[in-house]
Design an enzyme around this catalytic site. Structure first.
Site, PDB file in Angstrom:
ATOM      1  N   ASP A  36       0.815  -1.215   0.000  1.00 33.22           N
ATOM      2  CA  ASP A  36       0.000   0.000   0.000  1.00 33.22           C
ATOM      3  C   ASP A  36       0.845   1.260   0.000  1.00 33.22           C
ATOM      4  O   ASP A  36       2.046   1.231  -0.226  1.00 33.22           O
ATOM      5  CB  ASP A  36      -1.040  -0.024   1.115  1.00 33.22           C
ATOM      6  N   LYS A  58      -4.131   2.838   0.292  1.00 28.57           N
ATOM      7  CA  LYS A  58      -5.187   3.599   0.936  1.00 28.57           C
ATOM      8  C   LYS A  58      -4.681   5.010   1.105  1.00 28.57           C
ATOM      9  O   LYS A  58      -3.638   5.228   1.684  1.00 28.57           O
ATOM     10  CB  LYS A  58      -5.462   3.042   2.334  1.00 28.57           C
ATOM     11  N   MET A 171      -2.442   9.192  12.301  1.00 23.93           N
ATOM     12  CA  MET A 171      -3.688   9.452  11.568  1.00 23.93           C
ATOM     13  C   MET A 171      -4.480  10.576  12.232  1.00 23.93           C
ATOM     14  O   MET A 171      -5.699  10.530  12.305  1.00 23.93           O
ATOM     15  CB  MET A 171      -4.565   8.187  11.531  1.00 23.93           C
TER      16      MET A 171
HETATM   17  N1  SAH Z   1       1.542   0.623  10.854  1.00 26.87           N
HETATM   18  C1  SAH Z   1       2.000   1.976  10.659  1.00 26.87           C
HETATM   19  C2  SAH Z   1       0.939   3.001  10.952  1.00 26.87           C
HETATM   20  C3  SAH Z   1      -0.267   2.908  10.087  1.00 26.87           C
HETATM   21  S1  SAH Z   1      -1.437   4.141  10.405  1.00 26.87           S
HETATM   22  C4  SAH Z   1       3.243   2.193  11.512  1.00 26.87           C
HETATM   23  O1  SAH Z   1       3.581   1.375  12.334  1.00 26.87           O
HETATM   24  O2  SAH Z   1       3.914   3.208  11.299  1.00 26.87           O
HETATM   25  C5  SAH Z   1      -1.011   5.380   9.229  1.00 26.87           C
HETATM   26  C6  SAH Z   1      -0.451   6.603   9.935  1.00 26.87           C
HETATM   27  O3  SAH Z   1       0.891   6.372  10.288  1.00 26.87           O
HETATM   28  C7  SAH Z   1      -0.409   7.842   9.092  1.00 26.87           C
HETATM   29  O4  SAH Z   1      -1.645   8.511   9.072  1.00 26.87           O
HETATM   30  C8  SAH Z   1       0.633   8.650   9.807  1.00 26.87           C
HETATM   31  O5  SAH Z   1       0.115   9.250  10.979  1.00 26.87           O
HETATM   32  C9  SAH Z   1       1.597   7.583  10.256  1.00 26.87           C
HETATM   33  N2  SAH Z   1       2.733   7.405   9.341  1.00 26.87           N
HETATM   34  C10 SAH Z   1       3.158   6.266   8.800  1.00 26.87           C
HETATM   35  N3  SAH Z   1       4.261   6.460   8.046  1.00 26.87           N
HETATM   36  C11 SAH Z   1       4.531   7.775   8.133  1.00 26.87           C
HETATM   37  C12 SAH Z   1       5.560   8.609   7.609  1.00 26.87           C
HETATM   38  N4  SAH Z   1       6.536   8.140   6.832  1.00 26.87           N
HETATM   39  N5  SAH Z   1       5.532   9.925   7.920  1.00 26.87           N
HETATM   40  C13 SAH Z   1       4.580  10.428   8.702  1.00 26.87           C
HETATM   41  N6  SAH Z   1       3.598   9.696   9.222  1.00 26.87           N
HETATM   42  C14 SAH Z   1       3.572   8.382   8.959  1.00 26.87           C
END
Ligand code: SAH
Length: 508
Positions: A36, A58, A171
């Protein structure tokens, strides 16, 4: 039929090298990858040939495929006997719905493994220069979803406000204002530092800092959207010192690479490691001249030649193809001395078990001539297997001394399929550099852009690998903003770094 296995793999916070070793192993062996938006597409290049890629990206509010369909897809592919990697940003279990996928697979009787990843909640902060805990600053951290299943269902701000640990909201961008207000109303100190980190770990990472009272305005001012991490806590203050990522020499620089993909790996990696964003858009395609009777004939008569000169990595590749095709190996070269135009060609030769006898100091034909003129006499006979588009200079000059046989191994064509990509990239992104590594890449770019789009290059630094390429650029009416001192890719990168250092100095 034997069912396949599913691997729920955490891809890490963004920069593709932040995946785990185990995660990469799974990518290398699987038959299908379901990925994704937050997992880097750069990881796909490690998949085996024929691996199927399915994007189920998404974007906030715009679901390409819903969760139930993703679950089904994973199960269906495994039932066909395929090993599947479900690649997810960060860690699969941190607000990643990995648990739901595991449950579904369990109920379908499909074997699965979960490979943890570095969550953005920790690794993204790290690249934003913020340690999630720091001695003397906090004794805990809390990772909270800012996107509530039922939007009317408020987070428990009275409890959250009491915590002295670092608060990380994922998020949360749509609810940033609500989050700040909720914490303030529940007596969290209004000057508690807050950072918002956008596209953490990437070259276009953007960080805005402030406190609970003003971060909403700051974010609006800088137009920061999702995906972003919201960090609330004193550790944000450490960013001033610990912000290593944004201090990398090419941080934030978008650099177009115009040479063919096959030769790009080391350069794109080098740019990434320096914090830059390499954008490979090959302007030319290499077409092998194959089958190739003249090549075969010269391989047959190899013993006649006292020298063979290689002027490119592609030349080495096609020549070796010819050698093996005839059922020969290196021994065919016998006493023929081998000349390589520069280190990249020399390396390609070494990879094939040949250590060149001569590598000139400057990597151009003029320098080969200067070296050879010292040792050649009229009895020598030279074989030059090379591109059909090469300059006549070397052959013409050497022919004044002895016999020279030129064999064409390949030619280049402009990569017409990349026309729109190139034009759109200039229009949509702020491009800082475009690199030209040969006269053919210049011709390729001019051909793709066409006269009416040449102006797209006006605000971009044009970088040339050396004097020959620079001449071609000027012939086409292009500026040469930078010419490498060493005529190879490493020289180009060095030149860009030096230019950036100088520009930094002017800004200060
Ligand atoms: N499983 C993922 C999170 C998924 S939820 C993890 O462990 O990181 C998705 C949210 O993660 C986004 O809305 C944002 O808040 C955050 N996120 C993930 N990657 C990011 C990135 N490179 N930079 C900023 N926010 C990020």
């Amino acid at each position: 039929m034997k069912k396949g296995k599913v691997y729920l793999v955490g891809a890490g916070p963004g920069d593709y090298k932040l995946i785990t070793f185990r995660g990469l192993e799974a990518i290398k062996m699987c038959d299908v990858i379901v990925y994704d938006r937050l997992s880097s597409p750069r990881l796909l290049k490690w998949a085996k040939d024929g691996c199927e890629f399915i994007y189920v990206g998404k974007e906030a509010g715009n679901h390409t495929m819903n969760q139930q369909d993703i679950n089904k897809l994973l199960a269906e592919k495994a039932k066909l006997g395929k090993d599947v990697v479900r690649l997810k940003g960060g860690d699969p279990y941190v607000f990643g719905r990995g648990g739901e996928e595991g449950e579904y697979l369990f109920n379908e009787g499909i074997e699965f493994q979960v490979i943890p990843g570095i969550t953005s909640a920790i690794g993204g902060l790290c690249y934003g220069g913020i340690p999630i805990t720091n001695r003397g600053y906090n004794t805990s951290f809390h990772v909270i979803t800012g996107h509530l299943k039922d939007e009317s269902n408020e987070l428990d701000f009275s409890n959250l406000a009491k915590l002295d640990g670092t608060l990380v909201f994922l998020m949360g961008m749509k609810n940033l204002e609500k989050i700040c207000k909720g914490l303030i109303q529940n007596h969290k100190k209004i000057d508690t530092p807050v950072a918002v980190i956008h596209w953490a770990t990437h070259s276009n990472q953007q960080v805005v800092t402030g406190d609970l009272s003003n971060i909403v305005d700051e974010v609006k001012k800088h137009n920061i959207t999702s995906p972003s991490l919201i960090v609330v806590g004193d550790v944000v203050r450490l960013r001033r010192v610990l912000n290593f990522h944004e201090r990398k020499p090419l941080f934030g620089k978008n650099i177009i690479i115009t040479r063919p993909e096959a030769q790009n790996e080391s350069i794109t990696d080098a740019i990434l490691d320096l914090g830059g964003n390499p954008i490979p858009i090959p302007s030319i395609e290499i077409k092998d001249i194959w089958p190739n009777a003249p090549l075969m004939e010269s391989i047959e008569n190899m013993g006649e030649y006292s020298y063979i000169i290689f002027t490119s990595v592609n030349g080495v590749r096609v020549f070796m193809k010819g050698l093996y095709d005839k059922g020969y190996d290196l021994r065919r070269l016998g006493n023929t001395k081998v000349v390589a135009i520069g280190p990249a060609t020399a390396n390609a030769l070494k990879e094939n078990g040949i250590v060149p006898d001569i590598v000139p100091k400057k990597y151009i034909a003029e320098d080969i001539y200067m070296e050879l003129v010292k040792v050649l006499n009229s009895d020598d006979k030279i074989l030059i297997p090379r591109s059909r588009d090469a300059r006549p200079y070397l052959v013409d000059e050497l022919r004044k001394i002895c016999k020279v046989k030129e064999v064409h191994l390949y030619y280049t064509e402009s990569a017409k399929n990349n026309r729109e990509i190139l034009i759109n990239t200039f229009k949509e992104q702020d491009i800082h550099y475009i690199t030209f590594t040969s006269s053919s890449t210049v011709k390729g770019v001019m051909d793709l852009l066409g006269e009416k789009n040449v102006e797209l290059l006006n605000d971009v630094n044009t970088v040339s690998i050396g004097p020959v390429t620079s001449n071609t650029m000027r012939k086409f009416g292009l500026r040469v903003d930078l010419e490498a001192h060493r005529y190879d890719m490493a020289g180009i990168i060095k030149g860009i770094i030096v230019k950036e250092e100088v520009t930094d100095g002017v800004d200060k």
